[in-house]
Design a protein around this motif. Structure first.
Motif, PDB file in Angstrom:
ATOM      1  N   ASN A  15      50.426  28.833  31.108  1.00  0.00           N
ATOM      2  CA  ASN A  15      51.165  29.972  31.666  1.00  0.00           C
ATOM      3  C   ASN A  15      50.563  31.307  31.256  1.00  0.00           C
ATOM      4  N   GLU A  16      50.115  31.432  30.021  1.00  0.00           N
ATOM      5  CA  GLU A  16      49.470  32.674  29.583  1.00  0.00           C
ATOM      6  C   GLU A  16      48.206  32.931  30.382  1.00  0.00           C
ATOM      7  N   ILE A  17      47.450  31.887  30.627  1.00  0.00           N
ATOM      8  CA  ILE A  17      46.215  32.047  31.413  1.00  0.00           C
ATOM      9  C   ILE A  17      46.550  32.453  32.847  1.00  0.00           C
ATOM     10  N   LYS A  18      47.516  31.780  33.443  1.00  0.00           N
ATOM     11  CA  LYS A  18      47.917  32.138  34.810  1.00  0.00           C
ATOM     12  C   LYS A  18      48.368  33.591  34.880  1.00  0.00           C
ATOM     13  N   ASN A  19      49.113  34.041  33.874  1.00  0.00           N
ATOM     14  CA  ASN A  19      49.606  35.420  33.858  1.00  0.00           C
ATOM     15  C   ASN A  19      48.500  36.447  33.667  1.00  0.00           C
ATOM     16  N   LEU A  20      47.371  36.031  33.142  1.00  0.00           N
ATOM     17  CA  LEU A  20      46.216  36.926  33.015  1.00  0.00           C
ATOM     18  C   LEU A  20      45.302  36.856  34.240  1.00  0.00           C
ATOM     19  N   VAL A  21      44.970  35.640  34.643  1.00  0.00           N
ATOM     20  CA  VAL A  21      43.925  35.444  35.660  1.00  0.00           C
ATOM     21  C   VAL A  21      44.429  35.688  37.083  1.00  0.00           C
ATOM     22  N   GLU A  22      45.601  35.196  37.423  1.00  0.00           N
ATOM     23  CA  GLU A  22      46.058  35.326  38.806  1.00  0.00           C
ATOM     24  C   GLU A  22      46.265  36.779  39.235  1.00  0.00           C
ATOM     25  N   PRO A  23      46.914  37.645  38.423  1.00  0.00           N
ATOM     26  CA  PRO A  23      46.998  39.056  38.825  1.00  0.00           C
ATOM     27  C   PRO A  23      45.618  39.716  38.931  1.00  0.00           C
ATOM     28  N   PHE A  24      44.714  39.337  38.045  1.00  0.00           N
ATOM     29  CA  PHE A  24      43.349  39.864  38.108  1.00  0.00           C
ATOM     30  C   PHE A  24      42.692  39.500  39.441  1.00  0.00           C
ATOM     31  N   LEU A  25      42.826  38.235  39.850  1.00  0.00           N
ATOM     32  CA  LEU A  25      42.236  37.814  41.123  1.00  0.00           C
ATOM     33  C   LEU A  25      42.858  38.567  42.297  1.00  0.00           C
ATOM     34  N   MET A  26      44.182  38.733  42.277  1.00  0.00           N
ATOM     35  CA  MET A  26      44.840  39.473  43.366  1.00  0.00           C
ATOM     36  C   MET A  26      44.378  40.925  43.413  1.00  0.00           C
ATOM     37  N   GLN A  27      44.213  41.555  42.252  1.00  0.00           N
ATOM     38  CA  GLN A  27      43.738  42.947  42.201  1.00  0.00           C
ATOM     39  C   GLN A  27      42.315  43.070  42.728  1.00  0.00           C
ATOM     40  N   ASN A  28      41.581  41.961  42.700  1.00  0.00           N
ATOM     41  CA  ASN A  28      40.198  41.970  43.176  1.00  0.00           C
ATOM     42  C   ASN A  28      40.059  41.332  44.556  1.00  0.00           C
ATOM     43  N   SER A  29      41.140  41.396  45.341  1.00  0.00           N
ATOM     44  CA  SER A  29      41.154  41.002  46.758  1.00  0.00           C
ATOM     45  C   SER A  29      41.023  39.502  47.007  1.00  0.00           C
ATOM     46  N   PHE A  30      41.317  38.680  46.020  1.00  0.00           N
ATOM     47  CA  PHE A  30      41.360  37.238  46.232  1.00  0.00           C
ATOM     48  C   PHE A  30      42.777  36.871  46.647  1.00  0.00           C
ATOM     49  N   SER A  31      42.898  35.876  47.502  1.00  0.00           N
ATOM     50  CA  SER A  31      44.221  35.378  47.881  1.00  0.00           C
ATOM     51  C   SER A  31      44.241  33.860  47.712  1.00  0.00           C
ATOM     52  N   ARG A  32      45.405  33.357  47.346  1.00  0.00           N
ATOM     53  CA  ARG A  32      45.571  31.921  47.113  1.00  0.00           C
ATOM     54  C   ARG A  32      45.748  31.222  48.453  1.00  0.00           C
ATOM     55  N   LEU A  33      45.117  30.058  48.605  1.00  0.00           N
ATOM     56  CA  LEU A  33      45.285  29.287  49.830  1.00  0.00           C
ATOM     57  C   LEU A  33      45.065  27.810  49.560  1.00  0.00           C
ATOM     58  N   LEU A  34      45.497  26.996  50.491  1.00  0.00           N
ATOM     59  CA  LEU A  34      45.285  25.556  50.418  1.00  0.00           C
ATOM     60  C   LEU A  34      43.991  25.262  51.180  1.00  0.00           C
ATOM     61  N   TYR A  35      42.980  24.860  50.448  1.00  0.00           N
ATOM     62  CA  TYR A  35      41.633  24.649  50.993  1.00  0.00           C
ATOM     63  C   TYR A  35      41.536  23.234  51.552  1.00  0.00           C
ATOM     64  N   ASN A  36      41.196  23.126  52.828  1.00  0.00           N
ATOM     65  CA  ASN A  36      41.091  21.838  53.515  1.00  0.00           C
ATOM     66  C   ASN A  36      42.374  21.008  53.382  1.00  0.00           C
ATOM     67  N   THR A 100      32.809  38.392  38.758  1.00  0.00           N
ATOM     68  CA  THR A 100      34.233  38.084  38.655  1.00  0.00           C
ATOM     69  C   THR A 100      34.477  37.019  37.594  1.00  0.00           C
ATOM     70  N   ILE A 101      33.651  36.000  37.569  1.00  0.00           N
ATOM     71  CA  ILE A 101      33.796  34.934  36.571  1.00  0.00           C
ATOM     72  C   ILE A 101      33.588  35.486  35.164  1.00  0.00           C
ATOM     73  N   GLU A 102      32.624  36.350  34.997  1.00  0.00           N
ATOM     74  CA  GLU A 102      32.385  36.949  33.679  1.00  0.00           C
ATOM     75  C   GLU A 102      33.598  37.783  33.257  1.00  0.00           C
ATOM     76  N   GLN A 103      34.199  38.480  34.181  1.00  0.00           N
ATOM     77  CA  GLN A 103      35.394  39.268  33.861  1.00  0.00           C
ATOM     78  C   GLN A 103      36.564  38.368  33.478  1.00  0.00           C
ATOM     79  N   ILE A 104      36.691  37.226  34.120  1.00  0.00           N
ATOM     80  CA  ILE A 104      37.727  36.258  33.737  1.00  0.00           C
ATOM     81  C   ILE A 104      37.478  35.760  32.319  1.00  0.00           C
ATOM     82  N   ARG A 105      36.232  35.473  32.011  1.00  0.00           N
ATOM     83  CA  ARG A 105      35.889  35.026  30.656  1.00  0.00           C
ATOM     84  C   ARG A 105      36.309  36.069  29.622  1.00  0.00           C
TER      85      ARG A 105
END
Length: 108
Positions: A15-36, A100-105
């Motif tokens: 949960n701590e990781i989700k609370n850090l990474v998911e808002p970061f991805l949204m702020q960087n124009s990523f959106s969640r989706l179901l792939y295939n 983006t991956i480096e920023q997540i790290r």
């Protein structure tokens, strides 16, 4: 599938990781989706001007597993094959996704 897999060690809960990474991805124009219609991923772009960027998050104890790739085409329907982050094809979106991956790290 051709994906780059990166393992990021951490000492946080899922949960701590989700609370850090998911808002970061949204702020960087990523959106969640179901792939295939199978797996939940994060996507940036539509494929109109440049290849779409994808990140998949998986959680193991003390490790965040990031799968990253780009894909040519438009949307998920009219698409090319997945391309890992090596090589020169799609170098601009690959470079952006690596950043983006480096920023997540650094977040962890």
């Amino acid at each position: 599938m051709s994906r780059t897999i990166i393992r990021v060690p951490h000492n946080k809960t899922e949960n701590e990781i989700k609370n850090l990474v998911e808002p970061f991805l949204m702020q960087n124009s990523f959106s969640r989706l179901l792939y295939n219609n199978i797996e939940e991923v994060w996507r940036k772009g539509t494929g109109m001007m440049t290849a779409m960027q994808y990140i998949k998050l998986e959680y193991e104890e003390n490790t965040l597993i990031l799968s990253a790739w780009i894909q040519d085409g438009v949307g998920n329907v009219i698409g090319g094959k997945e391309r890992d982050l090596s090589g020169i094809t799609g170098v601009i979106p690959k470079k952006s996704l690596k950043k983006t991956i480096e920023q997540i790290r650094q977040l962890l």
